[in-house]
Design a protein around this motif. Sequence first.
Motif, PDB file in Angstrom:
ATOM      1  N   ALA A 158       0.853  -1.189   0.000  1.00  0.00           N
ATOM      2  CA  ALA A 158       0.000   0.000   0.000  1.00  0.00           C
ATOM      3  C   ALA A 158       0.886   1.235   0.000  1.00  0.00           C
ATOM      4  N   ALA A 159       0.348   2.320  -0.544  1.00  0.00           N
ATOM      5  CA  ALA A 159       1.099   3.580  -0.581  1.00  0.00           C
ATOM      6  C   ALA A 159       0.129   4.740  -0.479  1.00  0.00           C
ATOM      7  N   LEU A 169       5.494  10.688   1.682  1.00  0.00           N
ATOM      8  CA  LEU A 169       5.148   9.570   0.804  1.00  0.00           C
ATOM      9  C   LEU A 169       5.552   8.280   1.510  1.00  0.00           C
ATOM     10  N   SER A 170       4.579   7.419   1.759  1.00  0.00           N
ATOM     11  CA  SER A 170       4.860   6.174   2.476  1.00  0.00           C
ATOM     12  C   SER A 170       4.457   4.979   1.623  1.00  0.00           C
ATOM     13  N   VAL A 171       5.271   3.931   1.705  1.00  0.00           N
ATOM     14  CA  VAL A 171       5.023   2.669   1.010  1.00  0.00           C
ATOM     15  C   VAL A 171       5.233   1.559   2.029  1.00  0.00           C
ATOM     16  N   SER A 172       4.301   0.600   2.089  1.00  0.00           N
ATOM     17  CA  SER A 172       4.423  -0.492   3.053  1.00  0.00           C
ATOM     18  C   SER A 172       4.036  -1.816   2.407  1.00  0.00           C
ATOM     19  N   PRO A 183      -4.385  14.911   5.172  1.00  0.00           N
ATOM     20  CA  PRO A 183      -4.819  15.120   3.787  1.00  0.00           C
ATOM     21  C   PRO A 183      -4.274  14.074   2.812  1.00  0.00           C
ATOM     22  N   SER A 184      -4.056  12.848   3.266  1.00  0.00           N
ATOM     23  CA  SER A 184      -3.437  11.827   2.421  1.00  0.00           C
ATOM     24  C   SER A 184      -4.375  11.362   1.315  1.00  0.00           C
ATOM     25  N   VAL A 185      -3.772  10.950   0.197  1.00  0.00           N
ATOM     26  CA  VAL A 185      -4.503  10.299  -0.895  1.00  0.00           C
ATOM     27  C   VAL A 185      -3.856   8.945  -1.136  1.00  0.00           C
ATOM     28  N   PRO A 186      -4.636   7.902  -1.476  1.00  0.00           N
ATOM     29  CA  PRO A 186      -4.058   6.585  -1.740  1.00  0.00           C
ATOM     30  C   PRO A 186      -3.425   6.546  -3.124  1.00  0.00           C
ATOM     31  N   LEU A 187      -2.463   5.656  -3.294  1.00  0.00           N
ATOM     32  CA  LEU A 187      -1.763   5.511  -4.566  1.00  0.00           C
ATOM     33  C   LEU A 187      -1.841   4.061  -5.029  1.00  0.00           C
TER      34      LEU A 187
END
Length: 315
Positions: free
Chosen positions: A192-193, A212-215, A302-306
């Motif tokens: 997920a990001a 920006l986070s990626v897991s 205010p995050s949006v999914p990627l």
Amino acid sequence: MRPLAVPALLLTVVLTGCGTEVPTAGRAPAAAPGATTSPAATATTTAGPTAGPTPGGGPGITAPPPFRVRYGARELVLHPHTYCYGGGCVDGVVTEPPEVGSAAELLVHVPVRRFRLEVSLTEVRPGRQGRRSCTGRQMTAPADDLGGGWYRIRPFGPAATYDVGLFATGRGDMFAQVRWTTPAAGPMPTPAAQLALIADHDGRPDSYGLELSVSGLDRTPRRATAQVEVTAGNGRRTTITAQRRRGSCVGDLWFGAPDEVARAAARLGGFPFTTRVTLVLDGVRHVATAVYPDDEVAGNEPSVPLAFTPPLPGL
């Protein structure tokens, strides 16, 4: 309230009347419904701050009732070391959680009616603790709501030893940990990001920085770069080269950028903002597009999914 690694149990008492559960009679832990592999407990132990010489609360603070964790034929009465409840907050730290062996599943009772359980798994790698803040994987695990305050936790992710974080939250919260060696692998986490860059400040575009986070990746890439192309509603655009942050857990990535660079992107024009993120992981290019505020994640603003093409490599 995430625990930090220190050599002993510490308690910091904060008196406050805001956002804490008013003490009521605790919810009695009736027999766990649907308990297929855990019979009624035949042996009980107690752990947590009230089990030793360190008190669980302070002046004017009432500690919540304990969690109950059933594993096999045993039950652990687990007092939380961190909580906001009964007129104040206590922040505690535990470096060696009580161990529950390699039970097939855990049954957890949450004693406060308004609280709901969230579960985190942090992998423990023997001989490597203390060198970094995270030496293995860190994941959010599902918990089946069985009713009556009971939840079932099954193995999730690769078979390993995990510190299981039990975070019950409602109007207030309580947190404790146990250490569990899962006997087999479970369902694998999905990569997920998400990106936090543009924000809505009283109807005007603003920014509190770029995150920006990626897991959930199958491994931590040796080389990883990220570029964020931002286009405002008026068509003006800019491209930000995000910087990789070190110290992430296995399979996780974090990127950031100077706050002024992020705020300059917010000044390009009005809503909506289209963000196009290009990740290059060990030479493989992945691209995702999201629109703010249309795609904003409720509860994680205010995050949006990627969603990347091609998909990010998972386990």
